[in-house]
Design an enzyme around this catalytic site. Sequence first.
Site, PDB file in Angstrom:
ATOM      1  N   GLU A   1       0.767  -1.229   0.064  1.00 26.02           N
ATOM      2  CA  GLU A   1      -0.083  -0.130  -0.112  1.00 26.02           C
ATOM      3  C   GLU A   1       0.731   1.201  -0.097  1.00 26.02           C
ATOM      4  O   GLU A   1       0.334   2.336   0.081  1.00 26.02           O
ATOM      5  CB  GLU A   1      -0.679  -0.025   1.102  1.00 26.02           C
ATOM      6  CG  GLU A   1      -1.910  -1.090   1.479  1.00 26.02           C
ATOM      7  CD  GLU A   1      -2.646  -1.194   2.584  1.00 26.02           C
ATOM      8  OE1 GLU A   1      -2.661  -0.002   3.212  1.00 26.02           O
ATOM      9  OE2 GLU A   1      -3.550  -2.021   2.696  1.00 26.02           O
ATOM     10  N   GLY A   2       2.269   1.443   0.164  1.00 30.50           N
ATOM     11  CA  GLY A   2       2.944   2.400   0.144  1.00 30.50           C
ATOM     12  C   GLY A   2       3.099   2.525   1.656  1.00 30.50           C
ATOM     13  O   GLY A   2       3.756   3.718   1.858  1.00 30.50           O
TER      14      GLY A   2
END
Length: 348
Positions: free
Chosen positions: A309-310
Site C-alpha cells: 500500500e506504500g
Amino acid sequence: MSADVTPSQLEQEIQDKIDNKTKPRGALGELETLAAQLCRVQKTLTPQLVAPTIVVFAADHGLANEAISAYPREVSAQMAWNILAGGAGINAFCKQNGIAVVFVDAGIDWPDEHPEGMIDHWMGPGTGNCLADDAMSAGAVKACLEAGAAVVDENVAADCTIIGFGELGIGNTSSASLLMSALTGLPMADCAGPGTGLVGEGLAKKIEILTDAQAAHAQPANGSEALRMFGGFEIAQMTGAMLRAYETGRILMIDGFVASAAFLVAQSIEPEIVNNAIYCHESGEPGHARLLAYLGGQPLLHLKMRLGEGSGCAVAYPIICSALAFLTDMASFDDAGVSTGDPEAAAE
C-alpha cells in the site's frame, strides 16, 4: 543550480554545507546521506519537500486463481473499498504525516459496483494466468507505462517534489518474484516468500507454481518483456509512474517488495533512476533483502513490514523530513560561534 556550476562543484558545496553544521563530521549518519541526495536531485543547496504524495496502484492477477495466496482474489476489491473509505494502514500513516493519497484502479476484478474517488486506468479484470499464457500483451504493457506516466502528470500536484509508490492486489508478490528472478537471474526459491502469509506446504506449493510459470516462458530480453510475461497491470503502471517521476526531477520513495520489483523494471529501462530513489524499508518478505542488495539500495527502516500500500513510504517520510530539517535549520559553526574540530589532528 546556476548554469556555470558543474555537478562536481555542486557536490563539493553540498558536502561543505553538511560538514559545517554544528556537529562532528558524519555524526548524523544516514541523515547526511539523505540530505546530500535531496540536494543532488533538486540541484540546489536549499531543497524542499513539497506536497508529498503516495500513489497506490491496484489490480488483480490471473495467477491468483492458483494456490499462491492465503487470501482469495476478491480481497483486492474489498481492500480497495477500505482504502477509498480511509480505513487502511496507508490512510492512517498518510494522515499522520500530511501526505496525499492517490488511488489508481489499474485492473481490479470488481464483483459489482465500483467505489468513487479512484483514478480510472482500468486495463481489465486482472492479468492473464502466466502459467498458461503471457500476463498481458505488448500493447497492454505500453498502455500501462503510458497510464502510469499520465497519473504523475495529471493527478499529482505540479509542485510535488517527492512521490511514494505503493500497490494492492492479491497475487502480486508472485508477479514480483517472477520479475525479480527473470531480471536478476536469482533462483525462484531466493525470490518467492510468504506474501499474504503462506507457510510450510503452502509456501512450498507457491514456489512450485512460480517455478512452473517461469519454465513456461522464454528468458525475457528486457524489462518490458518481463512485464508482458509475468507483470501485473498495477506493477506496469507503477513502473511508468516511476519513470515519469524521475523524468520530472522528483524524489522517489520506494516501498516494499512489489514496489521494488516495479523499480527493478524501471531501472532496467532507465539506469540513472537509482539516483532519485530512497528505499524506505526492508520488507519482511525474504526476497526483498536480496533485491535491495542487487539494486545497491540501503533501506531506511527494518521493521519487518510487508503490508504494501506504500505504507513503508509513509512511515519513513518523517526521517526524510529530518534530513531536510538539519540541513535547513541547524546552525553552521560560523553562525553559532562554535569552534570547528580537526579530524585529522584527532586521528594522530
